[in-house]
Structure formats: structure tokens, C-alpha cells
Design a protein around this motif. Structure first.
Motif, PDB file in Angstrom:
ATOM      1  N   ALA A 239      53.538 -54.034  -4.972  1.00  0.00           N
ATOM      2  CA  ALA A 239      52.117 -54.230  -4.673  1.00  0.00           C
ATOM      3  C   ALA A 239      51.734 -55.698  -4.499  1.00  0.00           C
ATOM      4  O   ALA A 239      50.931 -56.041  -3.625  1.00  0.00           O
ATOM      5  CB  ALA A 239      51.272 -53.605  -5.788  1.00  0.00           C
ATOM      6  N   PHE A 240      52.307 -56.569  -5.339  1.00  0.00           N
ATOM      7  CA  PHE A 240      51.853 -57.961  -5.378  1.00  0.00           C
ATOM      8  C   PHE A 240      52.921 -58.969  -4.950  1.00  0.00           C
ATOM      9  O   PHE A 240      52.636 -60.168  -4.853  1.00  0.00           O
ATOM     10  CB  PHE A 240      51.365 -58.314  -6.790  1.00  0.00           C
ATOM     11  N   GLY A 241      54.120 -58.485  -4.696  1.00  0.00           N
ATOM     12  CA  GLY A 241      55.197 -59.383  -4.308  1.00  0.00           C
ATOM     13  C   GLY A 241      56.043 -59.808  -5.495  1.00  0.00           C
ATOM     14  O   GLY A 241      55.570 -59.855  -6.631  1.00  0.00           O
ATOM     15  N   ALA A 242      57.306 -60.122  -5.215  1.00  0.00           N
ATOM     16  CA  ALA A 242      58.256 -60.472  -6.277  1.00  0.00           C
ATOM     17  C   ALA A 242      58.209 -61.968  -6.568  1.00  0.00           C
ATOM     18  O   ALA A 242      59.201 -62.694  -6.452  1.00  0.00           O
ATOM     19  CB  ALA A 242      59.659 -60.044  -5.875  1.00  0.00           C
ATOM     20  N   ARG A 243      57.018 -62.444  -6.945  1.00  0.00           N
ATOM     21  CA  ARG A 243      56.836 -63.860  -7.251  1.00  0.00           C
ATOM     22  C   ARG A 243      56.076 -63.992  -8.567  1.00  0.00           C
ATOM     23  O   ARG A 243      55.274 -63.125  -8.926  1.00  0.00           O
ATOM     24  CB  ARG A 243      56.086 -64.574  -6.119  1.00  0.00           C
ATOM     25  N   CYS A 244      56.315 -65.077  -9.279  1.00  0.00           N
ATOM     26  CA  CYS A 244      55.648 -65.313 -10.557  1.00  0.00           C
ATOM     27  C   CYS A 244      54.152 -65.463 -10.339  1.00  0.00           C
ATOM     28  O   CYS A 244      53.701 -66.235  -9.476  1.00  0.00           O
ATOM     29  CB  CYS A 244      56.221 -66.574 -11.224  1.00  0.00           C
ATOM     30  N   PHE A 245      53.374 -64.741 -11.125  1.00  0.00           N
ATOM     31  CA  PHE A 245      51.923 -64.811 -11.013  1.00  0.00           C
ATOM     32  C   PHE A 245      51.413 -66.217 -11.291  1.00  0.00           C
ATOM     33  O   PHE A 245      50.419 -66.658 -10.710  1.00  0.00           O
ATOM     34  CB  PHE A 245      51.281 -63.828 -11.999  1.00  0.00           C
ATOM     35  N   TYR A 246      52.104 -66.956 -12.153  1.00  0.00           N
ATOM     36  CA  TYR A 246      51.613 -68.258 -12.596  1.00  0.00           C
ATOM     37  C   TYR A 246      52.057 -69.400 -11.694  1.00  0.00           C
ATOM     38  O   TYR A 246      51.253 -70.256 -11.333  1.00  0.00           O
ATOM     39  CB  TYR A 246      52.084 -68.528 -14.027  1.00  0.00           C
ATOM     40  N   LEU A 271      47.299 -52.172 -17.399  1.00  0.00           N
ATOM     41  CA  LEU A 271      47.779 -52.892 -16.211  1.00  0.00           C
ATOM     42  C   LEU A 271      46.923 -54.100 -15.874  1.00  0.00           C
ATOM     43  O   LEU A 271      47.415 -55.084 -15.333  1.00  0.00           O
ATOM     44  CB  LEU A 271      47.823 -51.940 -15.015  1.00  0.00           C
ATOM     45  N   ALA A 272      45.629 -54.043 -16.189  1.00  0.00           N
ATOM     46  CA  ALA A 272      44.742 -55.162 -15.880  1.00  0.00           C
ATOM     47  C   ALA A 272      45.088 -56.410 -16.675  1.00  0.00           C
ATOM     48  O   ALA A 272      44.655 -57.508 -16.329  1.00  0.00           O
ATOM     49  CB  ALA A 272      43.285 -54.765 -16.136  1.00  0.00           C
ATOM     50  N   ARG A 303      41.454 -53.663  -7.607  1.00  0.00           N
ATOM     51  CA  ARG A 303      41.419 -52.607  -8.625  1.00  0.00           C
ATOM     52  C   ARG A 303      41.937 -51.277  -8.081  1.00  0.00           C
ATOM     53  O   ARG A 303      42.509 -50.482  -8.819  1.00  0.00           O
ATOM     54  CB  ARG A 303      40.001 -52.440  -9.172  1.00  0.00           C
ATOM     55  N   ASP A 304      41.731 -51.024  -6.799  1.00  0.00           N
ATOM     56  CA  ASP A 304      42.249 -49.781  -6.212  1.00  0.00           C
ATOM     57  C   ASP A 304      43.778 -49.751  -6.277  1.00  0.00           C
ATOM     58  O   ASP A 304      44.371 -48.693  -6.518  1.00  0.00           O
ATOM     59  CB  ASP A 304      41.784 -49.643  -4.757  1.00  0.00           C
ATOM     60  N   VAL A 305      44.389 -50.903  -6.057  1.00  0.00           N
ATOM     61  CA  VAL A 305      45.850 -50.979  -6.149  1.00  0.00           C
ATOM     62  C   VAL A 305      46.299 -50.705  -7.580  1.00  0.00           C
ATOM     63  O   VAL A 305      47.243 -49.940  -7.821  1.00  0.00           O
ATOM     64  CB  VAL A 305      46.349 -52.357  -5.679  1.00  0.00           C
ATOM     65  N   LEU A 306      45.618 -51.314  -8.555  1.00  0.00           N
ATOM     66  CA  LEU A 306      45.963 -51.078  -9.959  1.00  0.00           C
ATOM     67  C   LEU A 306      45.795 -49.610 -10.330  1.00  0.00           C
ATOM     68  O   LEU A 306      46.629 -49.037 -11.040  1.00  0.00           O
ATOM     69  CB  LEU A 306      45.094 -51.951 -10.870  1.00  0.00           C
ATOM     70  N   GLU A 307      44.718 -49.000  -9.862  1.00  0.00           N
ATOM     71  CA  GLU A 307      44.485 -47.589 -10.187  1.00  0.00           C
ATOM     72  C   GLU A 307      45.547 -46.701  -9.548  1.00  0.00           C
ATOM     73  O   GLU A 307      45.962 -45.691 -10.136  1.00  0.00           O
ATOM     74  CB  GLU A 307      43.089 -47.161  -9.725  1.00  0.00           C
ATOM     75  N   ALA A 308      45.987 -47.051  -8.344  1.00  0.00           N
ATOM     76  CA  ALA A 308      47.045 -46.269  -7.683  1.00  0.00           C
ATOM     77  C   ALA A 308      48.350 -46.363  -8.475  1.00  0.00           C
ATOM     78  O   ALA A 308      49.062 -45.365  -8.656  1.00  0.00           O
ATOM     79  CB  ALA A 308      47.244 -46.762  -6.245  1.00  0.00           C
ATOM     80  N   ILE A 309      48.675 -47.564  -8.945  1.00  0.00           N
ATOM     81  CA  ILE A 309      49.876 -47.734  -9.768  1.00  0.00           C
ATOM     82  C   ILE A 309      49.723 -46.947 -11.067  1.00  0.00           C
ATOM     83  O   ILE A 309      50.666 -46.285 -11.530  1.00  0.00           O
ATOM     84  CB  ILE A 309      50.124 -49.222 -10.062  1.00  0.00           C
ATOM     85  N   ALA A 310      48.536 -47.005 -11.655  1.00  0.00           N
ATOM     86  CA  ALA A 310      48.279 -46.293 -12.910  1.00  0.00           C
ATOM     87  C   ALA A 310      48.516 -44.800 -12.753  1.00  0.00           C
ATOM     88  O   ALA A 310      49.122 -44.148 -13.610  1.00  0.00           O
ATOM     89  CB  ALA A 310      46.847 -46.560 -13.371  1.00  0.00           C
ATOM     90  N   ALA A 311      48.039 -44.241 -11.639  1.00  0.00           N
ATOM     91  CA  ALA A 311      48.226 -42.815 -11.395  1.00  0.00           C
ATOM     92  C   ALA A 311      49.692 -42.471 -11.157  1.00  0.00           C
ATOM     93  O   ALA A 311      50.184 -41.432 -11.603  1.00  0.00           O
ATOM     94  CB  ALA A 311      47.380 -42.391 -10.193  1.00  0.00           C
ATOM     95  N   GLU A 314      51.566 -43.128 -14.740  1.00  0.00           N
ATOM     96  CA  GLU A 314      50.848 -42.678 -15.942  1.00  0.00           C
ATOM     97  C   GLU A 314      50.663 -43.820 -16.944  1.00  0.00           C
ATOM     98  O   GLU A 314      51.120 -43.788 -18.076  1.00  0.00           O
ATOM     99  CB  GLU A 314      51.591 -41.515 -16.626  1.00  0.00           C
ATOM    100  N   TRP A 315      49.970 -44.834 -16.472  1.00  0.00           N
ATOM    101  CA  TRP A 315      49.767 -46.025 -17.292  1.00  0.00           C
ATOM    102  C   TRP A 315      48.326 -46.494 -17.093  1.00  0.00           C
ATOM    103  O   TRP A 315      47.910 -46.767 -15.972  1.00  0.00           O
ATOM    104  CB  TRP A 315      50.725 -47.122 -16.838  1.00  0.00           C
ATOM    105  N   PRO A 316      47.514 -46.593 -18.135  1.00  0.00           N
ATOM    106  CA  PRO A 316      46.098 -46.945 -17.953  1.00  0.00           C
ATOM    107  C   PRO A 316      45.922 -48.386 -17.487  1.00  0.00           C
ATOM    108  O   PRO A 316      46.721 -49.266 -17.819  1.00  0.00           O
ATOM    109  CB  PRO A 316      45.507 -46.750 -19.358  1.00  0.00           C
TER     110      PRO A 316
END
Length: 363
Positions: A239-246, A271-272, A303-311, A314-316
Motif C-alpha cells: 500500500a505505501f511502498g517498501a521504504r522507511c516511513f521516517y 494500524l493507524a 484512511r480508506d487504504v488502512l480500512e481495506a488492510i484492516a478488513a 482482521e486487524w483494527p
């Protein structure tokens, strides 16, 4: 309860004095206080001297979450958390695990609530009643005393046989006194490690097979072992790419998954609050509070991407809770506090600088 506000240091001293006096017969007092601190962090009032209403069912959910991992076998045995024959809170957690088909697995409480909603509500009700009848009405009472020193909240309606109807008549809530929520939030970084130490000592005392040579009991109880975050890694990379967030450098195959708001301060696994990090950034940040600009970035993810991953896994996401926690943590810090801004880089906290999540109404 007096309407005068206790200074945070005196508040912390009185909390520790209550807990260090006498021999606890269960870990429930410690769990209740940890839950109160977490609630206070997420509901710091705009007026630091204000009282704050705390729903007991909300505390029950947080306490149930604390025991959720602890009820799994350790060294092949069930850890006792009470000297009483009927351990109500661990038993409620284990019954929910069985009903949700989780057993001793690592699935979260949120997953169990989705799979077995009726049993989850029953567990929550049982823990709510247990808190009201046991730890909450003893949390402020010195051994041998007949009345509580209500420096945290008024507890005169709570007793060993308090009924559900009485709780409903009081709004199923307790009310933290003036300045208590703000004080607990400010003291969280000091009180929570002390509570963990007490908890480990109590569990060792209640379980004779745990001698000093038994490895990492604390890790089992408080998540240094943590739930496996491996299932988050690949969906986040997709979803976000294989790179360090920081630091934005490319990631190794088995890179860490980091808690942006430190796990040691508030254990939110949603996940948030998770990002992909390189080992260098993860190791340098450790338990540090990140700069507010980092919190801006993590809360601005789709947030839609996070919710899709959550579904999918099975991770809130726990987005709203992460926002509330971020607001409470940073509003409880003094201006000028040092925050982590990257490897060997720091920023001084400036609360005058606008951030939308700092202005969210905590009610």
C-alpha cells in the motif's frame, strides 16, 4: 471529595503509597489503574483543572485488553492473577477466546469481539461488574481503613455487592476529580513502568513455579514479546511502498514495524499507529515521543487504504483512539519538551503551532 486540585507529583505519590501498602490478593487494582491512566491520556480536558467522567464499561474494555494476552499459557502453565478460587477477569478473557475460536493464538480482542459479539458483551459486562465490586472500591483505601481517601474519584456508591441497577443509576461511571485526568496523563511515563514492576512481582508471588531464573515474565505480561506484527508488513509495503516511513530509505525483507506513539507509553497496536521502519530509525527512536510533524504524516495517510488492510487481515485501525491518544500525550507535555525527529535529530515541542489533532474534543 475536596474540589482542590492535587499537584501531579503529590497525586503520583499518593497513588504509589496506596499500592505499596499491604499485600494485594489480585492484580486487578494494577489493571484498573493502568486503564484509568490510558483513559486519562485519551481524554485530557481543555481545562487542566476539570473533572472527567469515566464510563466503567470503557475501563472494563481496557482491562480486558490488558489480560487478553496474559491469559495465554506461559512455560506451559496458566498464570494465576488472583489468590481467590474464581479469577473473574482472566476467566472472562479465556471464555471469549474459546468462543471466538482463538484459543491461545495471537488474534486481538477486537477480532474476538467481531467473531463472538454476544460472548464479548457478556465478558465486558462481567468485567464491568467485577471492577465496581472489587478493585475500584478498594483502589483508594489503605489497609485497615474503613473509608476511602477519594483523591482520584468519588466511590461511595461502590461496594462488594453493588448491583447493575445501582451502577446504571450512577451513569455506569466514576468521575475523576479536578485535575486528576491531566495529572495521570502527565505522570503516565513514570507510573506505568512502576505498575508493571508491581504486576510482575505479584504474578511471581502468586505462581510458585516462577523463580528468578524463569525468563522474561514481564515480556509475556506486557508485550515485550508483543503480538506478531509480521502480517502487517507485506500489506503495508504493497500500500505505501517498501521504504522507511521516517527516512525514506529502502527496506530490508524483514524490516521492523514500528509503533509511532511509543508502545511503552500507550500500547496501541491499531494500524493507524503502525508504520514500516528501517532498523536504524527503529533502534534510534525506541521509546521516544516523535515530533508532531511525524504524527501529522501518520494521521494523514489514506484512511480508506488502512480500512481495506484492516478488513483483509482482521486487524483494527483504531484511528480515533490514536488521534485521542496523540492529543492527550502532547497536550500533557510541557512546551519545549524534546521529541524525536529522525536519527540523531530532535525538535523542541511547540504546542502553539497548529495541528488539527490537538484540537479534537476528547468527549
Amino acid at each position: 471529595m475536596s474540589e482542590s486540585r492535587l499537584e501531579p507529583l503529590l497525586l503520583g505519590q499518593r497513588v504509589v503509597a496506596i499500592l505499596e501498602t499491604g499485600l494485594r490478593t489480585a492484580t486487578y487494582k494494577l489493571g484498573s489503574l493502568m486503564a484509568l491512566i490510558d483513559y486519562a491520556i485519551e481524554h485530557v480536558p481543555d481545562d487542566p483543572d476539570a473533572s472527567v467522567e469515566v464510563p466503567i464499561p470503557d475501563l472494563a474494555q481496557r482491562v480486558l485488553e490488558l489480560y487478553w494476552r496474559q491469559v495465554r499459557p506461559f512455560a506451559g502453565k496458566e498464570l494465576r492473577q488472583s489468590t481467590q478460587a474464581r479469577a473473574r477477569i482472566p476467566r472472562a478473557a479465556m471464555e471469549l477466546r474459546a468462543a471466538a475460536g482463538i484459543g491461545t493464538g495471537g488474534a486481538s480482542l477486537a477480532v474476538a469481539a467481531t467473531r463472538a459479539p454476544t460472548v464479548y458483551e457478556k465478558a465486558l459486562d462481567e468485567v464491568t461488574l467485577c471492577l465496581a465490586q472489587q478493585p475500584l472500591q478498594r483502589l483508594q483505601r489503605l489497609p485497615g481503613a474503613t473509608v476511602s481517601d477519594c483523591f482520584l474519584f468519588e466511590d461511595s456508591f461502590l461496594h462488594d455487592h453493588v448491583s447493575r441497577s445501582t451502577l446504571r443509576a450512577h451513569g455506569d461511571s466514576i468521575v475523576l476529580g479536578p485535575g486528576v485526568a491531566t495529572g495521570l496523563a502527565r505522570l503516565a511515563g513514570l507510573l506505568k513502568p512502576a505498575l508493571e514492576i508491581m504486576w510482575v512481582e505479584d504474578v511471581r508471588r502468586m505462581n510458585r513455579f516462577l523463580d528468578e531464573d524463569v525468563p522474561d515474565v514481564a515480556g509475556h505480561l506486557f508485550g515485550r514479546e508483543r503480538i506478531s506484527l509480521a502480517s502487517v508488513r507485506e500489506p503495508f509495503k504493497d500500500a505505501f511502498g517498501a521504504r522507511c516511513f521516517y527516512c525514506d530509505l529502502p527496506l530490508a525483507v524483514d524490516n521492523p514495524v514500528d509503533h509511532v506513539l511509543p508502545w511503552s507509553l500507550l500500547g496501541i497496536d491499531g494500524l493507524a499507529n503502525l508504520v514500516l521502519a528501517c532498523r536504524r530509525c527503529n533502534g534510534d527512536k525506541r521509546h521516544s515521543l516523535p515530533a508532531t510533524s511525524i504524527v501529522d504524516r501518520v494521521l494523514e495517510r489514506d484512511r480508506d487504504v488502512l480500512e481495506a488492510i484492516a478488513a483483509e487481515i482482521e486487524w483494527p485501525t483504531q484511528f480515533d483512539r490514536v488521534v485521542a491518544a496523540a492529543r492527550g500525550i502532547y497536550r500533557s507535555q510541557p512546551d519545549g519538551s524534546v521529541t524525536w525527529a529522525g536519527v540523531r535529530s530532535s525538535q523542541r515541542l511547540d504546542l502553539a503551532f497548529p495541528h488539527w489533532w490537538l484540537d479534537i474534543d476528547p468527549r
